[in-house]
Structures are given as C-alpha cells and as structure tokens.
Design a protein around this motif. Structure first.
Motif, PDB file in Angstrom:
ATOM      1  N   GLY A 157      -0.204  -9.128   6.584  1.00  0.00           N
ATOM      2  CA  GLY A 157      -1.310  -8.346   6.175  1.00  0.00           C
ATOM      3  C   GLY A 157      -2.687  -8.871   6.192  1.00  0.00           C
ATOM      4  N   GLU A 158      -2.608 -10.337   5.216  1.00  0.00           N
ATOM      5  CA  GLU A 158      -3.861 -11.064   5.009  1.00  0.00           C
ATOM      6  C   GLU A 158      -4.448 -11.455   6.520  1.00  0.00           C
ATOM      7  OE1 GLU A 158      -5.653 -12.296   2.540  1.00  0.00           O
ATOM      8  OE2 GLU A 158      -4.262 -11.273   1.148  1.00  0.00           O
ATOM      9  N   LEU A 159      -3.667 -11.573   7.484  1.00  0.00           N
ATOM     10  CA  LEU A 159      -4.134 -12.131   8.613  1.00  0.00           C
ATOM     11  C   LEU A 159      -4.703 -11.018   9.685  1.00  0.00           C
ATOM     12  CD1 LEU A 159      -1.375 -14.496  10.106  1.00  0.00           C
ATOM     13  CD2 LEU A 159      -3.545 -15.151   9.319  1.00  0.00           C
ATOM     14  N   ILE A 160      -3.876  -9.778   9.525  1.00  0.00           N
ATOM     15  CA  ILE A 160      -4.512  -8.902  10.738  1.00  0.00           C
ATOM     16  C   ILE A 160      -4.950  -7.483   9.876  1.00  0.00           C
ATOM     17  CG2 ILE A 160      -3.351  -9.635  12.608  1.00  0.00           C
ATOM     18  CD1 ILE A 160      -0.915  -7.755  12.142  1.00  0.00           C
ATOM     19  N   GLN A 161      -4.925  -7.296   8.557  1.00  0.00           N
ATOM     20  CA  GLN A 161      -5.552  -6.330   7.896  1.00  0.00           C
ATOM     21  C   GLN A 161      -5.163  -5.207   8.276  1.00  0.00           C
ATOM     22  OE1 GLN A 161      -7.990  -7.088   5.161  1.00  0.00           O
ATOM     23  NE2 GLN A 161      -6.595  -9.101   5.344  1.00  0.00           N
ATOM     24  N   PRO A 162      -3.664  -4.786   8.295  1.00  0.00           N
ATOM     25  CA  PRO A 162      -3.381  -3.329   8.674  1.00  0.00           C
ATOM     26  C   PRO A 162      -3.480  -2.296   7.584  1.00  0.00           C
ATOM     27  CG  PRO A 162      -1.414  -4.587   8.234  1.00  0.00           C
ATOM     28  CD  PRO A 162      -2.489  -5.421   8.032  1.00  0.00           C
ATOM     29  N   LEU A 185       8.077  -0.348   3.596  1.00  0.00           N
ATOM     30  CA  LEU A 185       7.095   0.368   4.009  1.00  0.00           C
ATOM     31  C   LEU A 185       5.965  -0.170   2.915  1.00  0.00           C
ATOM     32  CD1 LEU A 185       9.269   2.213   5.039  1.00  0.00           C
ATOM     33  CD2 LEU A 185       7.503   3.896   5.340  1.00  0.00           C
ATOM     34  N   CYS A 186       4.686  -0.501   3.289  1.00  0.00           N
ATOM     35  CA  CYS A 186       3.741  -0.731   2.336  1.00  0.00           C
ATOM     36  C   CYS A 186       2.314  -0.367   2.906  1.00  0.00           C
ATOM     37  CB  CYS A 186       3.827  -2.250   1.889  1.00  0.00           C
ATOM     38  SG  CYS A 186       2.787  -2.740   0.534  1.00  0.00           S
ATOM     39  N   TYR A 187       1.503   0.077   1.974  1.00  0.00           N
ATOM     40  CA  TYR A 187       0.246   0.626   2.299  1.00  0.00           C
ATOM     41  C   TYR A 187      -0.847  -0.669   1.876  1.00  0.00           C
ATOM     42  CZ  TYR A 187      -4.296   2.850   2.412  1.00  0.00           C
ATOM     43  OH  TYR A 187      -5.683   3.191   2.503  1.00  0.00           O
ATOM     44  N   ARG A 188      -1.414  -1.262   2.760  1.00  0.00           N
ATOM     45  CA  ARG A 188      -2.230  -2.172   2.730  1.00  0.00           C
ATOM     46  C   ARG A 188      -1.564  -3.531   2.014  1.00  0.00           C
ATOM     47  NH1 ARG A 188      -8.486   0.137   1.946  1.00  0.00           N
ATOM     48  NH2 ARG A 188      -8.492   1.139   4.109  1.00  0.00           N
ATOM     49  N   PRO A 189      -0.685  -3.971   2.604  1.00  0.00           N
ATOM     50  CA  PRO A 189      -0.096  -5.136   2.222  1.00  0.00           C
ATOM     51  C   PRO A 189      -0.954  -6.410   2.243  1.00  0.00           C
ATOM     52  CG  PRO A 189       0.977  -4.814   4.271  1.00  0.00           C
ATOM     53  CD  PRO A 189       0.264  -3.648   3.775  1.00  0.00           C
ATOM     54  N   ARG A 190      -1.018  -7.338   0.908  1.00  0.00           N
ATOM     55  CA  ARG A 190      -1.873  -8.563   1.147  1.00  0.00           C
ATOM     56  C   ARG A 190      -1.005  -9.472   0.153  1.00  0.00           C
ATOM     57  NH1 ARG A 190      -3.545  -5.282   4.407  1.00  0.00           N
ATOM     58  NH2 ARG A 190      -5.727  -4.668   4.906  1.00  0.00           N
ATOM     59  N   LYS A 191      -1.603 -10.542   0.113  1.00  0.00           N
ATOM     60  CA  LYS A 191      -1.052 -11.513  -0.912  1.00  0.00           C
ATOM     61  C   LYS A 191      -1.150 -11.124  -2.150  1.00  0.00           C
ATOM     62  CE  LYS A 191      -1.368 -15.563   2.177  1.00  0.00           C
ATOM     63  NZ  LYS A 191      -1.850 -17.039   2.315  1.00  0.00           N
ATOM     64  N   GLY A 192      -0.161 -11.127  -3.064  1.00  0.00           N
ATOM     65  CA  GLY A 192      -0.380 -10.905  -4.380  1.00  0.00           C
ATOM     66  C   GLY A 192       0.114  -9.056  -4.564  1.00  0.00           C
ATOM     67  N   THR A 193       0.783  -8.629  -3.451  1.00  0.00           N
ATOM     68  CA  THR A 193       1.215  -7.193  -3.546  1.00  0.00           C
ATOM     69  C   THR A 193       2.399  -7.126  -4.366  1.00  0.00           C
ATOM     70  OG1 THR A 193       0.364  -6.544  -1.524  1.00  0.00           O
ATOM     71  CG2 THR A 193       2.236  -5.309  -2.428  1.00  0.00           C
TER      72      THR A 193
END
Length: 237
Positions: A157-162, A185-193
């Motif tokens: 998610g950090e790389l391609i920002q889905p 399933l996750c909405y906007r997963p990023r590091k620290g989710t």
C-alpha cells in the motif's frame, strides 16, 4: 435408555462438525483407522506449510511474482516480521509493473498453505475479477507474493497507494482442512495500519465457504468499503 440417547446425541453431533469426537479406542490406544486418519491429515498440513505454489499456475493466471524478506521457508516460519516486508527487488518490480493509485489492488500470497492457493485460486480469482468489473471498479495489476504475511498489504500500500486492497492468502492448516484460504480486505492500507482496520472472509474451500460464492461476496464488500471509505470495525454491513 440413557445410553441410547447419548449415542443418538453423539451421532447427531458428528453430522454437524468435522471435529474428531467420539472416535473411540482399543484398550489405551486409538483405533488403527482413527490413528491412520490423523497421521494422513497431519501430513497434509505439513505439506501445505512447506509446499510451493507452482510457477505454472502463476503463468496460467498471468501473474508476476515477488517475494518478501523471508528468503527461506524456515525463515518465514521463525520470523513473521520478515513476511510483512518486501525484498528490495520485489519493491522495484511492483513500482515498475503496477499502476499507481488503483481503486482496487488484488494480491495473492501462499501464506501458510500453498495447497490452499493451488486448490482454490482458479475458482476465486476469475470470479473476483468478474465481481469487481460488475461493480464498475478500476483494478490494479494483480500479482503474487511469495512468503507473505497479512500485513504485507501495508508495505504494498505504501508503494502504489491503492484505495482498497484484497489479499487472497493461504490459512494456517489444521487437522480438519489443510487447503483453506482467506481473503483480507482493507481500505487504504499503509504502514502502521491497525489490525482492527482489516476485514476477513475465512474458510474459503469446497467444504467451507464455496470459492465462487466467496468471490462474489468480496466484490460486494469492496464496493461498500469504497462507498463508506473505511474498513474493519468502522465498517457498516
């Protein structure tokens, strides 16, 4: 009468659970048939963990492969944290081949059961693509992650920002089923989710949640996630 009622209850219970109940014994030992069945199921679980998803299957589905920082199976099992991080080469490949800011990113990973992917993905994957298309959702470029843990979706998610993420991954096998798959399933997963921000459909296999039915349900949930702009505990079904 009480003994007969007990036997009737036990037989009725066996019809609604695959658990090993009322298997009986011979003296102090399990019956040979039950012991052999246990050993077969244990071997299937070990094979699921240590097995590999075939490259031929990935080619059949048109998926490219990347790996995490867990370079070996032993490392993967002993260091779960490395299964959450992508290798430098994997990051580079994702950035080169994937779309930035896709509405929905789908990723497949072996996880703890390669046989779960081998057994179910041919049914789940195309049905999921059809479901997302039916909802008019723009899809990123799907790919396969070798040695992935659930939270590898955060690194991706950090790389391609889905906006929305679907991870199809092999579940930890047990002595009842070694080929069960989950969809996280996750909405906007990023590091620290936080884990509470994820949702899961588990037990996807032919004796559990039917693969094609699961795929349709995933598409529905992703559509609602995007409408509500949330997932996990904040999601309203």
């Amino acid at each position: 009468m009480a003994q007969q009622e007990g036997r009737d209850f036990l037989e009725a219970l066996k019809q609604v659970t695959p658990a090993r109940i009322g298997v009986g014994r011979t003296g102090t030992r399990p019956r040979t048939q039950d012991l052999l069945s246990l050993r077969i199921d244990h071997a299937a679980a070990v094979d699921a963990v240590y097995g590999e998803v075939s490259e031929a299957l990935m080619q059949e589905l048109g998926l490219f492969s990347v790996r995490t920082c867990a370079e070996t199976k032993e490392c993967y099992l002993k260091r779960p944290d490395l299964g959450r991080m992508l290798s430098a080469e994997g990051e580079k490949m994702i950035l080169e081949r994937c779309l930035s800011n896709p509405q929905v990113q789908v990723v497949i990973s072996d996880g703890l059961s390669a046989s779960a992917i081998e057994e179910n993905i041919r049914d789940v994957y195309p049905a999921l693509m059809d479901s997302l298309e039916a909802y008019g959702l723009q899809q990123g470029i799907p790919f396969f992650v070798k040695g992935g843990r659930v939270a590898c979706m955060d690194a991706i998610g950090e790389l391609i920002q889905p906006e929305a993420f679907v991870l199809l991954i092999g579940e930890r096998p047990g002595l009842v089923c070694a080929n069960s798959m989950s969809a996280y399933l996750c909405y906007r997963p990023r590091k620290g989710t936080k884990e509470s921000s994820r949702m899961v459909i588990s037990n996807i296999h032919r004796r559990g949640t039917p693969p094609i039915e699961a795929a349709a349900h995933i598409g529905t949930l992703v559509s609602k996630m995007l409408e509500q702009k949330t997932s996990g505990v904040g999601f309203m079904i």
